[in-house]
Design a protein around this motif. Structure first.
Motif, PDB file in Angstrom:
ATOM      1  N   LEU A  55      42.682  37.645  42.260  1.00 14.05           N
ATOM      2  CA  LEU A  55      41.432  36.896  42.275  1.00 14.05           C
ATOM      3  C   LEU A  55      40.726  36.963  40.923  1.00 14.05           C
ATOM      4  N   ARG A  56      40.825  38.099  40.274  1.00 13.64           N
ATOM      5  CA  ARG A  56      40.103  38.302  39.010  1.00 13.64           C
ATOM      6  C   ARG A  56      40.855  37.746  37.802  1.00 13.64           C
ATOM      7  N   GLU A 111      45.325  42.049  45.508  1.00 18.67           N
ATOM      8  CA  GLU A 111      44.452  40.914  45.787  1.00 18.67           C
ATOM      9  C   GLU A 111      43.315  40.845  44.776  1.00 18.67           C
ATOM     10  N   ARG A 112      42.716  41.985  44.448  1.00 20.72           N
ATOM     11  CA  ARG A 112      41.627  41.988  43.466  1.00 20.72           C
ATOM     12  C   ARG A 112      42.118  41.482  42.105  1.00 20.72           C
ATOM     13  N   GLU A 156      38.090  30.976  50.539  1.00 19.40           N
ATOM     14  CA  GLU A 156      37.301  31.977  49.807  1.00 19.40           C
ATOM     15  C   GLU A 156      38.041  33.304  49.772  1.00 19.40           C
ATOM     16  N   SER A 157      39.152  33.392  50.491  1.00 14.40           N
ATOM     17  CA  SER A 157      39.987  34.590  50.447  1.00 14.40           C
ATOM     18  C   SER A 157      40.982  34.425  49.301  1.00 14.40           C
ATOM     19  N   VAL A 158      42.128  35.045  49.429  1.00 15.50           N
ATOM     20  CA  VAL A 158      43.107  35.031  48.346  1.00 15.50           C
ATOM     21  C   VAL A 158      44.089  33.863  48.459  1.00 15.50           C
ATOM     22  N   LYS A 190      37.106  30.017  40.059  1.00 15.57           N
ATOM     23  CA  LYS A 190      37.225  31.460  40.102  1.00 15.57           C
ATOM     24  C   LYS A 190      35.887  32.148  40.347  1.00 15.57           C
ATOM     25  N   ASP A 191      34.874  31.686  39.649  1.00 17.19           N
ATOM     26  CA  ASP A 191      33.589  32.387  39.694  1.00 17.19           C
ATOM     27  C   ASP A 191      32.578  31.735  40.632  1.00 17.19           C
ATOM     28  N   ARG A 225      48.938  38.890  54.253  1.00 18.59           N
ATOM     29  CA  ARG A 225      47.848  37.917  54.220  1.00 18.59           C
ATOM     30  C   ARG A 225      48.099  36.772  55.204  1.00 18.59           C
ATOM     31  N   ALA A 233      45.044  31.876  45.293  1.00 16.54           N
ATOM     32  CA  ALA A 233      45.781  32.734  44.360  1.00 16.54           C
ATOM     33  C   ALA A 233      47.190  33.023  44.869  1.00 16.54           C
TER      34      ALA A 233
END
Length: 200
Positions: free
Chosen positions: A23-24, A19-20, A97-99, A173-174, A64, A102
């Motif tokens: 998102l990144r 997940e990180r 705001e979660s994944v 993304k940010d 998820r 993505a």
């Protein structure tokens, strides 16, 4: 890279690492090596728990989806409390705001993942389909309580909210949209069926 190191709840640790990365860096960056590096474990750990990387990704998406189902129970329980607008604004923000955004990109990106998911879940876009059902269930409860009009088409309202939310949050993304922007979308979509003043 450490080998032979026991990790607590390895499946969840690997899912959180994936997940990180999603998102990144987006779905292109998601590989088995990237996941195990991010999780701080040996590459073999992933393959001890999953037949292959697509099986891992299928597990990630289903995990998820399970979180959406937990959120759905909490949202349904909130019917009759607070305001409909605030409850829906919070629910949309929690989903997007979660994944979720993505995950949609990931499923679009990987043919084999789509094929596997079709075998184990209903048709539709993973996560968004479950989020739409969550909002429809909540709106049905509010309709039964008389807080929205009896002729409200809850399925169409839920679809409109999820589609609008997805567009609002995609490619941010940010900097996610301000809560006021999400609130404005909800107010616009459900304003005509509300039987209570919209919160400000």
């Amino acid at each position: 890279m450490p080998t032979g190191v026991a990790i607590r709840d390895p499946r969840e640790q690997l899912f959180d690492a994936a997940e990180r990365i999603l998102l990144r860096d987006g779905p292109n960056a998601l590989t088995s090596r990237a996941v195990t590096t991010e999780a701080g474990c040996a590459k073999g750990v992933l393959h001890r728990h999953f037949d292959d990387f697509d099986a891992f990704l299928t597990g990630l998406v289903l995990d998820r989806i399970g979180r959406i189902e937990q959120q759905s129970a909490a949202l349904r329980a909130s019917a009759g409390t607070g305001t409909v607008t605030a409850n829906l604004t919070d629910a949309l923000s929690a989903v997007f705001e979660s994944v979720a955004v993505a995950i949609v990109s990931l499923v679009t990106f990987r043919d084999e993942l789509r094929t596997r998911l079709r075998q184990v879940r209903p048709p539709g876009v993973p996560v968004l389909t479950e989020a739409t059902a969550m909002l429809a269930t909540y709106l049905t409860a509010e309709r039964d309580l008389g807080r929205i009009t009896p002729d409200a088409d809850v399925e169409t309202l839920a679809l409109t909210l999820i589609g609008s939310g997805h567009l609002l949050f995609a490619d941010r993304k940010d900097t996610p949209p301000a809560p006021a922007a999400t609130h404005r979308v909800v107010t616009t979509v459900i304003g005509s069926v509300l039987r209570e003043p919209a919160d400000q």
